[in-house]
Design a protein around this motif. Sequence first.
Motif, PDB file in Angstrom:
ATOM      1  N   UNK A  28     -12.583  15.120  10.050  1.00 54.44           N
ATOM      2  CA  UNK A  28     -11.910  14.870   8.774  1.00 54.44           C
ATOM      3  C   UNK A  28     -12.077  13.420   8.352  1.00 54.44           C
ATOM      4  N   UNK A  29     -11.906  12.493   9.295  1.00 55.03           N
ATOM      5  CA  UNK A  29     -12.064  11.073   8.978  1.00 55.03           C
ATOM      6  C   UNK A  29     -13.477  10.787   8.474  1.00 55.03           C
ATOM      7  N   UNK A  30     -14.459  11.303   9.161  1.00 52.71           N
ATOM      8  CA  UNK A  30     -15.844  11.034   8.791  1.00 52.71           C
ATOM      9  C   UNK A  30     -16.258  11.744   7.506  1.00 52.71           C
ATOM     10  N   UNK A  31     -15.572  12.856   7.177  1.00 54.85           N
ATOM     11  CA  UNK A  31     -15.911  13.579   5.947  1.00 54.85           C
ATOM     12  C   UNK A  31     -15.562  12.777   4.703  1.00 54.85           C
ATOM     13  N   UNK A  73      -5.065   7.483   6.096  1.00 58.01           N
ATOM     14  CA  UNK A  73      -5.916   6.792   5.128  1.00 58.01           C
ATOM     15  C   UNK A  73      -5.169   5.542   4.686  1.00 58.01           C
ATOM     16  N   UNK A  74      -5.660   4.363   5.078  1.00 57.82           N
ATOM     17  CA  UNK A  74      -4.978   3.106   4.808  1.00 57.82           C
ATOM     18  C   UNK A  74      -5.431   2.464   3.496  1.00 57.82           C
ATOM     19  N   UNK A 110       0.803  -1.216   0.000  1.00 55.70           N
ATOM     20  CA  UNK A 110       0.000   0.000   0.000  1.00 55.70           C
ATOM     21  C   UNK A 110       0.833   1.261   0.000  1.00 55.70           C
ATOM     22  N   UNK A 111       0.138   2.374   0.061  1.00 56.75           N
ATOM     23  CA  UNK A 111       0.772   3.689   0.210  1.00 56.75           C
ATOM     24  C   UNK A 111      -0.057   4.453   1.235  1.00 56.75           C
ATOM     25  N   UNK A 112      -0.018   3.987   2.470  1.00 57.17           N
ATOM     26  CA  UNK A 112      -0.796   4.619   3.524  1.00 57.17           C
ATOM     27  C   UNK A 112      -0.482   6.111   3.557  1.00 57.17           C
ATOM     28  N   UNK A 113      -1.542   6.914   3.600  1.00 57.16           N
ATOM     29  CA  UNK A 113      -1.392   8.357   3.445  1.00 57.16           C
ATOM     30  C   UNK A 113      -1.835   9.072   4.715  1.00 57.16           C
TER      31      UNK A 113
END
Length: 337
Positions: free
Chosen positions: A246-249, A308-309, A226-229
């Motif tokens: 932010x996560x929920x958006x 963001x995984x 992956x490219x976890x961001x």
Amino acid sequence: MSVYKAQYIWIDGSKPAAHLRGKTKIVPMGEQPPEWGFDGSSTNQAVGHASDLVLKPVYICPDPIRGGANKLVLCEVLHTDGTPHETNTRAACLEVAEKYASHEMWYGIEQEYTLFDGIKPLGWPSNGFPAPQGGYYCGVGADEVYGREIVETHLDACLDAGLAISGINAEVMPAQWEFQVGPVGPIEVSDQLWIARWLLYRIAEDYGVSATLAAKPVKGDWNGAGAHTNFSTTAMRESIDACMAAANSLEPRHDLHIANYGADIDERLTGDHETCSYRDFKVGVSDRGASIRVPWQVARDGKGYIEDRRPNADIDPYVVTRLITEGVCAAEAAAKA
């Protein structure tokens, strides 16, 4: 006349994941690399009867391979009328980054990759498989780690090029590694990730090895790549409430992100091997099985960043940072209105 070598690097039109291309121009010492051209019909970016495209330098750094005054020159691809080519995703990312500049978005991208010796991962037996996953992650010793000399050479090259490399580690699958770029802004992290990828491929050449960003380089009970961001805004660096918002958006845009987060994402995001299924969206504290992870220290400190995984190793970072910036910053702006 004294000269230097400018290695022009650009992103082509290959599908489902773009490739890097490059060629060298000899430039008089003291002059900046100028705009240049190339044959787009040979890079999946033009047709033969109208093949000329333009390379516009956008990020220049020292060339650690050739050394001296030589340069690496990352370029945007333009049409001959000066407009961005359809494969030029940087232009749209720059527009969004400028629109939301007041939010001071920071990114750190964890680039996983797998070293291959021919058709098998480096160090794997010619027939069969190595021991199951378990001891390889951050391991040490010739029985657990393959390709360290390449990885260390790549790290030194990235540092010599002035890239914001913040670390490296061996990953869960043998012959799989990771380097991290950031924290820097959305354009900076994307430019530097492409340069770091080019350096990885180029250095691996010298060892007769290739590096792949395939999402699931080995089928079966092996981790994908992956490219976890990781990202934050000013508000997130001051409040965990902003982090959770932010996560929920990102949930309403989940399908859009999945469609733009790399090829064969369904093979990697299965719900196993430290992933959340691509069909689901989940936010969790210290949960590597979540779509969006809130690190434990962020929960402890009450501020920070989130991860963001979902992105694959082969992402276009300009697309990923644009989508995240758009979604998170638009939501922040709406909450303040």
